[in-house]
Design a protein around this motif. Structure first.
Motif, PDB file in Angstrom:
ATOM      1  N   MET A   2      69.568 -34.166  53.646  1.00 37.21           N
ATOM      2  CA  MET A   2      69.574 -33.500  54.693  1.00 37.21           C
ATOM      3  C   MET A   2      68.180 -33.160  55.326  1.00 37.21           C
ATOM      4  SD  MET A   2      72.319 -33.648  56.351  1.00 37.21           S
ATOM      5  CE  MET A   2      71.874 -32.535  57.727  1.00 37.21           C
ATOM      6  N   ALA A   3      67.274 -32.427  54.244  1.00 39.11           N
ATOM      7  CA  ALA A   3      65.859 -32.120  54.722  1.00 39.11           C
ATOM      8  C   ALA A   3      65.144 -33.113  54.817  1.00 39.11           C
ATOM      9  CB  ALA A   3      65.497 -31.248  53.516  1.00 39.11           C
ATOM     10  N   LEU A   4      65.292 -34.314  54.275  1.00 38.99           N
ATOM     11  CA  LEU A   4      64.356 -35.525  54.417  1.00 38.99           C
ATOM     12  C   LEU A   4      65.004 -36.016  55.643  1.00 38.99           C
ATOM     13  CD1 LEU A   4      64.399 -37.337  50.636  1.00 38.99           C
ATOM     14  CD2 LEU A   4      62.354 -35.939  52.116  1.00 38.99           C
ATOM     15  N   TYR A   5      66.015 -36.171  56.154  1.00 39.63           N
ATOM     16  CA  TYR A   5      66.544 -36.432  57.209  1.00 39.63           C
ATOM     17  C   TYR A   5      66.207 -35.887  58.512  1.00 39.63           C
ATOM     18  CZ  TYR A   5      69.826 -38.226  61.127  1.00 39.63           C
ATOM     19  OH  TYR A   5      70.208 -38.566  62.296  1.00 39.63           O
ATOM     20  N   ASP A   6      66.080 -34.490  58.368  1.00 39.16           N
ATOM     21  CA  ASP A   6      65.816 -33.540  59.370  1.00 39.16           C
ATOM     22  C   ASP A   6      64.920 -32.488  58.910  1.00 39.16           C
ATOM     23  OD1 ASP A   6      65.115 -32.031  61.734  1.00 39.16           O
ATOM     24  OD2 ASP A   6      67.332 -31.628  61.969  1.00 39.16           O
ATOM     25  N   VAL A  48      50.432 -28.637  55.136  1.00 41.86           N
ATOM     26  CA  VAL A  48      50.626 -26.999  54.535  1.00 41.86           C
ATOM     27  C   VAL A  48      51.219 -27.483  53.334  1.00 41.86           C
ATOM     28  CG1 VAL A  48      51.637 -25.102  54.663  1.00 41.86           C
ATOM     29  CG2 VAL A  48      50.334 -25.788  56.651  1.00 41.86           C
ATOM     30  N   LYS A  49      52.363 -28.430  53.361  1.00 42.39           N
ATOM     31  CA  LYS A  49      53.249 -28.909  52.274  1.00 42.39           C
ATOM     32  C   LYS A  49      52.431 -29.158  51.239  1.00 42.39           C
ATOM     33  CE  LYS A  49      57.492 -27.425  52.804  1.00 42.39           C
ATOM     34  NZ  LYS A  49      57.246 -26.078  53.538  1.00 42.39           N
ATOM     35  N   TRP A  50      51.443 -30.256  51.368  1.00 43.52           N
ATOM     36  CA  TRP A  50      50.414 -30.397  50.450  1.00 43.52           C
ATOM     37  C   TRP A  50      50.049 -29.411  49.825  1.00 43.52           C
ATOM     38  CZ3 TRP A  50      50.234 -34.886  47.553  1.00 43.52           C
ATOM     39  CH2 TRP A  50      50.553 -36.089  48.077  1.00 43.52           C
ATOM     40  N   PHE A  51      49.352 -28.426  50.235  1.00 43.02           N
ATOM     41  CA  PHE A  51      48.635 -27.295  49.833  1.00 43.02           C
ATOM     42  C   PHE A  51      49.620 -26.381  49.000  1.00 43.02           C
ATOM     43  CE2 PHE A  51      47.462 -22.913  50.100  1.00 43.02           C
ATOM     44  CZ  PHE A  51      46.105 -22.617  49.658  1.00 43.02           C
ATOM     45  N   LEU A  79      56.707 -25.942  43.571  1.00 42.29           N
ATOM     46  CA  LEU A  79      58.032 -26.205  43.842  1.00 42.29           C
ATOM     47  C   LEU A  79      58.195 -27.649  44.330  1.00 42.29           C
ATOM     48  CD1 LEU A  79      58.066 -22.918  46.022  1.00 42.29           C
ATOM     49  CD2 LEU A  79      59.634 -23.253  43.960  1.00 42.29           C
ATOM     50  N   PRO A  80      59.543 -27.920  43.829  1.00 44.98           N
ATOM     51  CA  PRO A  80      59.883 -29.530  44.143  1.00 44.98           C
ATOM     52  C   PRO A  80      60.112 -29.588  45.542  1.00 44.98           C
ATOM     53  CG  PRO A  80      60.914 -28.720  42.076  1.00 44.98           C
ATOM     54  CD  PRO A  80      60.113 -27.558  42.766  1.00 44.98           C
ATOM     55  N   MET A  81      60.516 -28.512  46.295  1.00 42.58           N
ATOM     56  CA  MET A  81      60.864 -28.488  47.447  1.00 42.58           C
ATOM     57  C   MET A  81      59.600 -28.926  48.399  1.00 42.58           C
ATOM     58  SD  MET A  81      61.369 -25.365  50.092  1.00 42.58           S
ATOM     59  CE  MET A  81      60.159 -24.731  49.755  1.00 42.58           C
ATOM     60  N   CYS A  82      58.305 -28.406  47.922  1.00 43.66           N
ATOM     61  CA  CYS A  82      57.157 -28.706  48.634  1.00 43.66           C
ATOM     62  C   CYS A  82      56.600 -30.224  48.235  1.00 43.66           C
ATOM     63  CB  CYS A  82      56.247 -27.388  48.136  1.00 43.66           C
ATOM     64  SG  CYS A  82      56.554 -25.775  48.546  1.00 43.66           S
ATOM     65  N   VAL A  83      57.016 -30.748  47.069  1.00 46.58           N
ATOM     66  CA  VAL A  83      56.355 -31.847  46.541  1.00 46.58           C
ATOM     67  C   VAL A  83      57.277 -32.844  47.439  1.00 46.58           C
ATOM     68  CG1 VAL A  83      56.342 -33.398  44.708  1.00 46.58           C
ATOM     69  CG2 VAL A  83      55.995 -31.247  44.460  1.00 46.58           C
ATOM     70  N   LEU A  84      58.766 -32.588  47.528  1.00 47.89           N
ATOM     71  CA  LEU A  84      59.131 -33.703  48.538  1.00 47.89           C
ATOM     72  C   LEU A  84      59.023 -33.560  49.974  1.00 47.89           C
ATOM     73  CD1 LEU A  84      62.776 -33.050  47.060  1.00 47.89           C
ATOM     74  CD2 LEU A  84      61.523 -35.019  46.907  1.00 47.89           C
ATOM     75  N   GLY A  85      58.608 -32.470  50.460  1.00 46.03           N
ATOM     76  CA  GLY A  85      58.068 -32.470  51.989  1.00 46.03           C
ATOM     77  C   GLY A  85      56.812 -33.021  52.008  1.00 46.03           C
ATOM     78  N   ALA A  86      55.972 -32.747  50.975  1.00 47.82           N
ATOM     79  CA  ALA A  86      54.454 -33.464  51.017  1.00 47.82           C
ATOM     80  C   ALA A  86      54.676 -34.842  50.910  1.00 47.82           C
ATOM     81  CB  ALA A  86      53.421 -32.863  49.989  1.00 47.82           C
ATOM     82  N   ALA A  87      55.479 -35.478  50.134  1.00 45.43           N
ATOM     83  CA  ALA A  87      55.457 -36.959  49.675  1.00 45.43           C
ATOM     84  C   ALA A  87      56.246 -37.676  50.972  1.00 45.43           C
ATOM     85  CB  ALA A  87      56.450 -37.120  48.424  1.00 45.43           C
TER      86      ALA A  87
END
Length: 239
Positions: free
Chosen positions: A40-44, A163-166, A173-181
């Motif tokens: 869901m986070a990747l979709y939206d 900001v997520k990359w930083f 946090l894996p959440m940040c890694v996924l958001g950055a990628a």
């Protein structure tokens, strides 16, 4: 009524409970929640509730590491002991608006108003069993907007990815890694080029060079110039 009176008394004393308590979940349930939240986070990416659950259910290794960094730092340790919270009821908005341009407090309020966001939208953690670790992830959420302020990034998709990359480098946090990628998939070709050649390299270098951003008692730094705090932390000037 008794519960309401108790809550009012707690607010008057200046402290707050994060939540009535975590929702008990088994490792399998956490894994299922993480998988569903990731989809869901990747979709939206603007589904902050799903992003929050993803952070809680996948942070089992990163959160203890962040907690230990805070415990081993004088300012971080003080934060863990006092457990301050950044919310509208704890912010003196009039005072912060009256601070000089360029100060952390003034620029933070400017960021909130320009982007029409509120610190009160941060969800309390529900799936972190350890109370201290629950506070760590809550603190991370509350200083997220301060990261935007320090990094000079807006709340659009480009700014969020930077900001997520930083944060990914800083927190693990894996959440940040996924958001950055995966955050950049919706960006235009022009923005992807700027992101790849300028912004991401700067965010990674800054994240690696900077000291832990959770070890800053921001509530005691409102009058400090943003540039001074960037220099103190080791964040390179934004490109």
């Amino acid at each position: 009524r008794g519960g309401e009176e108790e809550e009012e008394e707690e607010e008057e004393e200046g402290w707050y409970r994060l939540d009535p308590g975590p929702i008990p979940t088994s490792p399998l349930q956490k894994a299922l929640l993480a998988a569903g939240s990731a989809v869901m986070a990747l979709y939206d990416p603007y589904r902050h509730d799903r992003v929050a659950v993803l952070g809680e259910t996948t942070g089992c290794l990163a959160l203890p590491n962040l907690r230990d960094k805070m415990k081993n730092h004088p300012e971080g340790y003080c934060i863990l002991q006092e457990r301050p919270q950044i919310r509208l009821s704890t912010l003196d908005m009039a005072r912060l608006r009256g601070l000089p341009d360029g100060s952390l407090g003034r620029e933070y309020i400017r960021f909130l108003e320009d982007n029409k966001v509120s610190p009160d939208t941060r969800m309390p953690p529900k799936f972190v069993d350890d109370e201290e670790l629950a506070y760590v992830i809550q603190r991370y959420r509350e200083v997220h907007d301060l990261m935007h302020t320090l990094l000079g990034m807006p709340t659009n998709m480009l700014g969020e990815v930077v900001v997520k990359w930083f944060e990914a480098v800083q927190t693990g946090l894996p959440m940040c890694v996924l958001g950055a990628a995966f955050g950049p998939v919706r960006l235009s070709t022009r923005k992807l080029q700027v992101l790849a050649t300028q912004l991401v390299p700067w965010a990674i270098r800054s994240g690696l060079n900077a000291s832990c951003v959770l070890n800053v008692y921001y509530e005691q730094r409102w009058e400090q110039p943003v540039e001074s705090l960037r220099e103190e932390l080791g964040i390179f000037p934004p490109p």
